[in-house]
Design a protein around this motif. Sequence first.
Motif, PDB file in Angstrom:
ATOM      1  N   UNK A 135       0.863  -1.179   0.000  1.00  0.00           N
ATOM      2  CA  UNK A 135       0.000   0.000   0.000  1.00  0.00           C
ATOM      3  C   UNK A 135       0.902   1.233   0.000  1.00  0.00           C
ATOM      4  N   UNK A 136       0.612   2.249  -0.812  1.00  0.00           N
ATOM      5  CA  UNK A 136       1.345   3.509  -0.683  1.00  0.00           C
ATOM      6  C   UNK A 136       0.942   4.190   0.620  1.00  0.00           C
ATOM      7  N   UNK A 137       1.917   4.497   1.449  1.00  0.00           N
ATOM      8  CA  UNK A 137       1.622   5.043   2.773  1.00  0.00           C
ATOM      9  C   UNK A 137       2.342   6.368   3.010  1.00  0.00           C
ATOM     10  N   UNK A 138       2.127   6.915   4.200  1.00  0.00           N
ATOM     11  CA  UNK A 138       2.642   8.225   4.592  1.00  0.00           C
ATOM     12  C   UNK A 138       3.424   8.049   5.886  1.00  0.00           C
ATOM     13  N   UNK A 139       4.687   8.434   5.872  1.00  0.00           N
ATOM     14  CA  UNK A 139       5.616   8.079   6.939  1.00  0.00           C
ATOM     15  C   UNK A 139       5.105   8.480   8.319  1.00  0.00           C
ATOM     16  N   UNK A 140       4.789   9.760   8.505  1.00  0.00           N
ATOM     17  CA  UNK A 140       4.413  10.230   9.834  1.00  0.00           C
ATOM     18  C   UNK A 140       3.078   9.694  10.300  1.00  0.00           C
ATOM     19  N   UNK A 141       2.097   9.710   9.413  1.00  0.00           N
ATOM     20  CA  UNK A 141       0.762   9.265   9.796  1.00  0.00           C
ATOM     21  C   UNK A 141       0.748   7.783  10.139  1.00  0.00           C
ATOM     22  N   UNK A 142       1.411   6.961   9.321  1.00  0.00           N
ATOM     23  CA  UNK A 142       1.434   5.530   9.613  1.00  0.00           C
ATOM     24  C   UNK A 142       2.239   5.245  10.880  1.00  0.00           C
ATOM     25  N   UNK A 143       3.316   5.971  11.093  1.00  0.00           N
ATOM     26  CA  UNK A 143       4.092   5.781  12.316  1.00  0.00           C
ATOM     27  C   UNK A 143       3.211   5.965  13.542  1.00  0.00           C
ATOM     28  N   UNK A 144       2.431   7.040  13.558  1.00  0.00           N
ATOM     29  CA  UNK A 144       1.582   7.285  14.723  1.00  0.00           C
ATOM     30  C   UNK A 144       0.407   6.315  14.796  1.00  0.00           C
ATOM     31  N   UNK A 145      -0.093   5.890  13.658  1.00  0.00           N
ATOM     32  CA  UNK A 145      -1.154   4.875  13.654  1.00  0.00           C
ATOM     33  C   UNK A 145      -0.661   3.596  14.319  1.00  0.00           C
ATOM     34  N   UNK A 146       0.513   3.135  13.926  1.00  0.00           N
ATOM     35  CA  UNK A 146       1.067   1.917  14.510  1.00  0.00           C
ATOM     36  C   UNK A 146       1.472   2.142  15.963  1.00  0.00           C
ATOM     37  N   UNK A 147       1.997   3.326  16.258  1.00  0.00           N
ATOM     38  CA  UNK A 147       2.410   3.651  17.620  1.00  0.00           C
ATOM     39  C   UNK A 147       1.222   3.599  18.582  1.00  0.00           C
ATOM     40  N   UNK A 148       0.128   4.233  18.210  1.00  0.00           N
ATOM     41  CA  UNK A 148      -1.055   4.231  19.075  1.00  0.00           C
ATOM     42  C   UNK A 148      -1.653   2.837  19.175  1.00  0.00           C
ATOM     43  N   UNK A 149      -1.601   2.105  18.050  1.00  0.00           N
ATOM     44  CA  UNK A 149      -2.131   0.755  18.080  1.00  0.00           C
ATOM     45  C   UNK A 149      -1.335  -0.168  18.978  1.00  0.00           C
ATOM     46  N   UNK A 150      -0.011   0.004  18.989  1.00  0.00           N
ATOM     47  CA  UNK A 150       0.843  -0.876  19.783  1.00  0.00           C
ATOM     48  C   UNK A 150       0.972  -0.433  21.226  1.00  0.00           C
ATOM     49  N   UNK A 151       0.951   0.884  21.463  1.00  0.00           N
ATOM     50  CA  UNK A 151       1.297   1.404  22.779  1.00  0.00           C
ATOM     51  C   UNK A 151       0.173   2.168  23.470  1.00  0.00           C
ATOM     52  N   UNK A 181      12.012   9.413  12.060  1.00  0.00           N
ATOM     53  CA  UNK A 181      10.649   8.901  11.957  1.00  0.00           C
ATOM     54  C   UNK A 181      10.618   7.576  11.207  1.00  0.00           C
ATOM     55  N   UNK A 182      11.419   7.451  10.143  1.00  0.00           N
ATOM     56  CA  UNK A 182      11.482   6.183   9.419  1.00  0.00           C
ATOM     57  C   UNK A 182      12.060   5.091  10.310  1.00  0.00           C
ATOM     58  N   UNK A 183      13.032   5.433  11.141  1.00  0.00           N
ATOM     59  CA  UNK A 183      13.578   4.448  12.082  1.00  0.00           C
ATOM     60  C   UNK A 183      12.496   3.959  13.036  1.00  0.00           C
TER      61      UNK A 183
END
Length: 338
Positions: A193-209, A224-226
């Motif tokens: 899927x074409x994604x967006x670095x910052x938005x997906x990072x926070x999506x996964x962050x909130x989902x995991x943490x 942010x990519x790291x």
Amino acid sequence: MTARRPLMSLLAIGVLTLTAACGEGGSSGTAAPATPAPAATQGADAAACEPVAGEQLVVLDDDQGLQTVDNIIPAVNAEAAAADPNLVPLLDEVSATLDTPTLIELNSAVDVQRQTSTQVAEAYLAETGLSTQDAVGEGRTVVVGAGNFSESATLAELYAGTLRAAGYDASTQAIGNRETYEPALRAGELTVVPEYVGTLTEFLNKGANGADAPAVASSDLDATVTALTELGTGAGLVFGTPSQAQDQNAFAVTTAFAEEYGVATLSELAETCGGVVLGGPPECPERPFCQPGLEDTYGLEVAEFVSLDAGGPLTKTALQQGEIAVGLVFSSDAALAG
């Protein structure tokens, strides 16, 4: 234009929904920058800058990093990537051709000129040479997912077209918002899927943490990519190389305004203008990436706020008609095409 993504403050800080209105793309502004401007009254002694009407809009450079990065990046099912070492490098070839002006022109071709995403992608792939590839994907099937907004659909067609040129049986599937397509990507129902670095990072962050987890996305792309890569490990995702193209929150003025006052950056706006009329979504006066960020990071004096929409037609029309001086838009908006 329809809004493409819910603002990240809404999407990533609390409610995990899509940004900029009715689609799911990038967004930005999860946190205020680490080093705000020392003076909060840079333009206090300057005269107010009145709005200047004009059809053409231009984004002022966010030179002090108020917004979170939201570069386009291929998000790939980890098992699919492990089974096919050619997959991610091919997607990276697409990333290498994209910058924000190019993304604006692609969006303009679809949203303004009313071409289909498929037509626009085919022309672009031919122009860039991506339609010529070695046949490394024979016998492999790939499903490219897309969010429910035109930019995502066009990017998905670019991925799929490049893969088809390399011999893959590649198809695209529009599958709604991130809450819908991200689980499908994890499960392997979608390959990429074409994604967006910052938005997906926070999506996964909130989902995991958890919804109250501190933001890990920032204005620093590498950092942010790291963080995204680490979060992706737990989600069964890997990522290609981010493109230079971004679809993030941005502040626009008319080109006539920029020329009259001689401003090209948000710092110059704050230094030049003793007060401006700002337009944006109703939550802008409370969100750190919006009015408070402009005031605290840049020292911009907001003389008046006009409640409009999140980068949508109300804000752009108000700019063009001279009702506001500065408006929140998205950096890849078709309205920014020259």
